[in-house]
Write an enzyme that holds these catalytic residues in place. Structure first.
Site, PDB file in Angstrom:
ATOM      1  N   SER A   8     -30.012  58.588  -9.678  1.00  0.00           N
ATOM      2  CA  SER A   8     -30.003  57.292 -10.344  1.00  0.00           C
ATOM      3  C   SER A   8     -31.413  56.894 -10.766  1.00  0.00           C
ATOM      4  O   SER A   8     -32.317  56.767  -9.933  1.00  0.00           O
ATOM      5  CB  SER A   8     -29.432  56.218  -9.414  1.00  0.00           C
ATOM      6  OG  SER A   8     -29.613  54.934  -9.980  1.00  0.00           O
ATOM      7  N   HIS A  32     -27.839  59.490 -13.694  1.00  0.00           N
ATOM      8  CA  HIS A  32     -27.012  58.308 -13.459  1.00  0.00           C
ATOM      9  C   HIS A  32     -27.745  57.075 -13.981  1.00  0.00           C
ATOM     10  O   HIS A  32     -28.856  56.775 -13.546  1.00  0.00           O
ATOM     11  CB  HIS A  32     -26.715  58.160 -11.965  1.00  0.00           C
ATOM     12  CG  HIS A  32     -25.686  57.122 -11.651  1.00  0.00           C
ATOM     13  ND1 HIS A  32     -24.335  57.363 -11.736  1.00  0.00           N
ATOM     14  CD2 HIS A  32     -25.816  55.839 -11.251  1.00  0.00           C
ATOM     15  CE1 HIS A  32     -23.669  56.280 -11.392  1.00  0.00           C
ATOM     16  NE2 HIS A  32     -24.541  55.327 -11.100  1.00  0.00           N
ATOM     17  N   ASP A  34     -27.537  53.085 -14.325  1.00  0.00           N
ATOM     18  CA  ASP A  34     -26.894  51.861 -13.861  1.00  0.00           C
ATOM     19  C   ASP A  34     -27.127  50.747 -14.864  1.00  0.00           C
ATOM     20  O   ASP A  34     -28.259  50.278 -15.043  1.00  0.00           O
ATOM     21  CB  ASP A  34     -27.443  51.448 -12.497  1.00  0.00           C
ATOM     22  CG  ASP A  34     -26.991  52.372 -11.386  1.00  0.00           C
ATOM     23  OD1 ASP A  34     -25.773  52.523 -11.202  1.00  0.00           O
ATOM     24  OD2 ASP A  34     -27.855  52.954 -10.701  1.00  0.00           O
ATOM     25  N   MET A  36     -26.516  46.984 -15.728  1.00  0.00           N
ATOM     26  CA  MET A  36     -26.173  45.716 -15.078  1.00  0.00           C
ATOM     27  C   MET A  36     -26.508  44.550 -16.005  1.00  0.00           C
ATOM     28  O   MET A  36     -27.529  44.578 -16.699  1.00  0.00           O
ATOM     29  CB  MET A  36     -26.942  45.571 -13.762  1.00  0.00           C
ATOM     30  CG  MET A  36     -26.787  46.727 -12.802  1.00  0.00           C
ATOM     31  SD  MET A  36     -27.694  46.428 -11.259  1.00  0.00           S
ATOM     32  CE  MET A  36     -27.618  48.060 -10.515  1.00  0.00           C
ATOM     33  N   HIS A  65     -22.913  54.092 -15.628  1.00  0.00           N
ATOM     34  CA  HIS A  65     -22.134  53.281 -14.687  1.00  0.00           C
ATOM     35  C   HIS A  65     -22.281  51.820 -15.107  1.00  0.00           C
ATOM     36  O   HIS A  65     -23.325  51.209 -14.903  1.00  0.00           O
ATOM     37  CB  HIS A  65     -22.673  53.520 -13.275  1.00  0.00           C
ATOM     38  CG  HIS A  65     -22.019  52.686 -12.225  1.00  0.00           C
ATOM     39  ND1 HIS A  65     -22.539  52.575 -10.948  1.00  0.00           N
ATOM     40  CD2 HIS A  65     -20.891  51.938 -12.228  1.00  0.00           C
ATOM     41  CE1 HIS A  65     -21.771  51.787 -10.231  1.00  0.00           C
ATOM     42  NE2 HIS A  65     -20.763  51.386 -10.988  1.00  0.00           N
ATOM     43  N   MET A  67     -21.852  48.199 -14.681  1.00  0.00           N
ATOM     44  CA  MET A  67     -21.602  47.074 -13.779  1.00  0.00           C
ATOM     45  C   MET A  67     -21.803  45.810 -14.593  1.00  0.00           C
ATOM     46  O   MET A  67     -22.793  45.086 -14.431  1.00  0.00           O
ATOM     47  CB  MET A  67     -22.540  47.151 -12.576  1.00  0.00           C
ATOM     48  CG  MET A  67     -22.194  48.283 -11.632  1.00  0.00           C
ATOM     49  SD  MET A  67     -23.424  48.558 -10.335  1.00  0.00           S
ATOM     50  CE  MET A  67     -24.559  49.653 -11.218  1.00  0.00           C
ATOM     51  N   MET A 136     -18.027  52.737  -4.521  1.00  0.00           N
ATOM     52  CA  MET A 136     -19.320  52.184  -4.147  1.00  0.00           C
ATOM     53  C   MET A 136     -19.473  52.200  -2.624  1.00  0.00           C
ATOM     54  O   MET A 136     -18.589  51.735  -1.909  1.00  0.00           O
ATOM     55  CB  MET A 136     -19.461  50.756  -4.671  1.00  0.00           C
ATOM     56  CG  MET A 136     -19.523  50.642  -6.189  1.00  0.00           C
ATOM     57  SD  MET A 136     -20.947  51.510  -6.902  1.00  0.00           S
ATOM     58  CE  MET A 136     -22.326  50.658  -6.102  1.00  0.00           C
ATOM     59  N   GLY A 141     -25.370  46.202  -7.393  1.00  0.00           N
ATOM     60  CA  GLY A 141     -26.336  45.237  -7.890  1.00  0.00           C
ATOM     61  C   GLY A 141     -27.782  45.620  -7.675  1.00  0.00           C
ATOM     62  O   GLY A 141     -28.636  45.303  -8.499  1.00  0.00           O
ATOM     63  N   PHE A 142     -28.077  46.309  -6.578  1.00  0.00           N
ATOM     64  CA  PHE A 142     -29.460  46.655  -6.275  1.00  0.00           C
ATOM     65  C   PHE A 142     -29.541  48.036  -5.632  1.00  0.00           C
ATOM     66  O   PHE A 142     -28.655  48.421  -4.862  1.00  0.00           O
ATOM     67  CB  PHE A 142     -30.086  45.621  -5.319  1.00  0.00           C
ATOM     68  CG  PHE A 142     -30.218  44.253  -5.917  1.00  0.00           C
ATOM     69  CD1 PHE A 142     -31.326  43.919  -6.683  1.00  0.00           C
ATOM     70  CD2 PHE A 142     -29.223  43.315  -5.739  1.00  0.00           C
ATOM     71  CE1 PHE A 142     -31.441  42.662  -7.243  1.00  0.00           C
ATOM     72  CE2 PHE A 142     -29.321  42.053  -6.295  1.00  0.00           C
ATOM     73  CZ  PHE A 142     -30.434  41.721  -7.055  1.00  0.00           C
ATOM     74  N   GLY A 143     -30.607  48.763  -5.924  1.00  0.00           N
ATOM     75  CA  GLY A 143     -30.849  50.043  -5.280  1.00  0.00           C
ATOM     76  C   GLY A 143     -31.501  49.856  -3.930  1.00  0.00           C
ATOM     77  O   GLY A 143     -31.976  48.774  -3.583  1.00  0.00           O
ATOM     78  N   ASP A 174     -21.610  56.257  -4.563  1.00  0.00           N
ATOM     79  CA  ASP A 174     -22.836  55.674  -5.096  1.00  0.00           C
ATOM     80  C   ASP A 174     -23.320  54.573  -4.178  1.00  0.00           C
ATOM     81  O   ASP A 174     -22.619  53.583  -3.976  1.00  0.00           O
ATOM     82  CB  ASP A 174     -22.556  55.118  -6.497  1.00  0.00           C
ATOM     83  CG  ASP A 174     -23.775  54.476  -7.143  1.00  0.00           C
ATOM     84  OD1 ASP A 174     -24.869  54.513  -6.542  1.00  0.00           O
ATOM     85  OD2 ASP A 174     -23.634  53.938  -8.259  1.00  0.00           O
ATOM     86  N   GLY A 176     -26.827  54.278  -1.173  1.00  0.00           N
ATOM     87  CA  GLY A 176     -27.292  54.689   0.145  1.00  0.00           C
ATOM     88  C   GLY A 176     -27.111  56.160   0.442  1.00  0.00           C
ATOM     89  O   GLY A 176     -27.186  56.579   1.606  1.00  0.00           O
ATOM     90  N   GLY A 196     -30.507  57.616  -5.519  1.00  0.00           N
ATOM     91  CA  GLY A 196     -31.635  57.015  -6.214  1.00  0.00           C
ATOM     92  C   GLY A 196     -32.921  57.123  -5.429  1.00  0.00           C
ATOM     93  O   GLY A 196     -33.776  57.964  -5.713  1.00  0.00           O
ATOM     94  N   SER A 197     -33.062  56.289  -4.404  1.00  0.00           N
ATOM     95  CA  SER A 197     -34.277  56.281  -3.588  1.00  0.00           C
ATOM     96  C   SER A 197     -34.518  57.620  -2.919  1.00  0.00           C
ATOM     97  O   SER A 197     -35.668  58.045  -2.767  1.00  0.00           O
ATOM     98  CB  SER A 197     -34.189  55.178  -2.524  1.00  0.00           C
ATOM     99  OG  SER A 197     -33.977  53.913  -3.115  1.00  0.00           O
TER     100      SER A 197
END
Length: 225
Positions: A8, A32, A34, A36, A65, A67, A136, A141-143, A174, A176, A196-197
């Site tokens: 992501s 990916h 995101d 939003m 994706h 959102m 999910m 909403g947030f990474g 998607d 964590g 992502g992270s």
């Protein structure tokens, strides 16, 4: 299906997106994206113009994706722009079958996203209309959020539903997803992993993707999916 990794870019450097995408070009399966809108989720990120620019600069297919509040209006445009996969949320789509069919008609894979608190059983009849089911594993909403273990039974249930219908539907998770959680996701039945992270927070994002893939492959083989 062999596990796929979709890093992501929500966790990438927005000032150098093309460069950060290039860093994973030889190891990732997807990019990916995101999208939003600060309405469906409390954050504002990337939109169609950025997707169009990324499509010109990267050979990796884009996994968009959405959102957003009105996916029925916008989703087909992402597919028409050239995205390889476009996912809309079940909680936001007012005409999901029409929208999913429009995504497919425009040449992209159609995905249906489901939030952590939304039961998956109610969407069994839509499995024939989709190419991917996205569950999910954090609140959207947030990474950088911690993984929600409570979603794992739903991942397993979704895999059973897909297997029971004998459909070639990918099961994506998607939120964590990291070296500490990806094996549990794979064992539960997921085969596409958004990270992502765990990727862009590493010194070597490409190597991080390879390590995650190796863990997922080992866990998938062990589970027998």
């Amino acid at each position: 299906m062999a596990p796929q990794i979709s890093p992501s870019i929500l966790s990438a450097d927005f000032a150098r997106l093309a460069e950060d995408v290039e860093r994973i070009a030889d190891s990732a399966d997807w990019v990916h994206v995101d999208v939003m809108d600060n309405h469906f989720v409390p954050n504002l990120t990337l939109g169609l113009p950025v997707v169009q620019s990324l499509l010109k600069s990267s050979a990796l297919p884009l996994d968009c994706h959405l959102m957003i509040e009105d996916p029925d209006r916008w989703a087909p445009q992402y597919a028409e722009a050239g995205a390889g996969s476009v996912t809309v949320h079940a909680e936001a789509a007012k005409a999901p079958i029409r929208t999913l069919r429009a995504i497919r008609a425009a040449g992209a894979r159609a995905g249906l996203g489901v939030n952590p608190a939304t039961p998956v059983d109610g969407f069994e009849d839509l499995l024939g209309e989709i190419d991917m089911l996205l569950l999910m594993t954090v609140e959207p909403g947030f990474g950088g959020q911690p993984f929600l273990d409570v979603v794992l039974p739903k991942v397993r249930r979704a895999r059973e539903l897909i297997k029971g219908r004998d459909l070639p539907v990918w099961l994506q998770v998607d939120g964590g997803v990291s070296a500490e959680t990806i094996e549990r996701c794979a064992e539960a039945g997921a085969d596409v992993f958004v990270a992502g992270s765990a990727v862009y927070g590493a010194d070597d994002p490409a190597e991080a993707v390879r390590r995650l893939r190796g863990q997922a492959e080992e866990a998938t083989a062990k589970a027998g999916w």
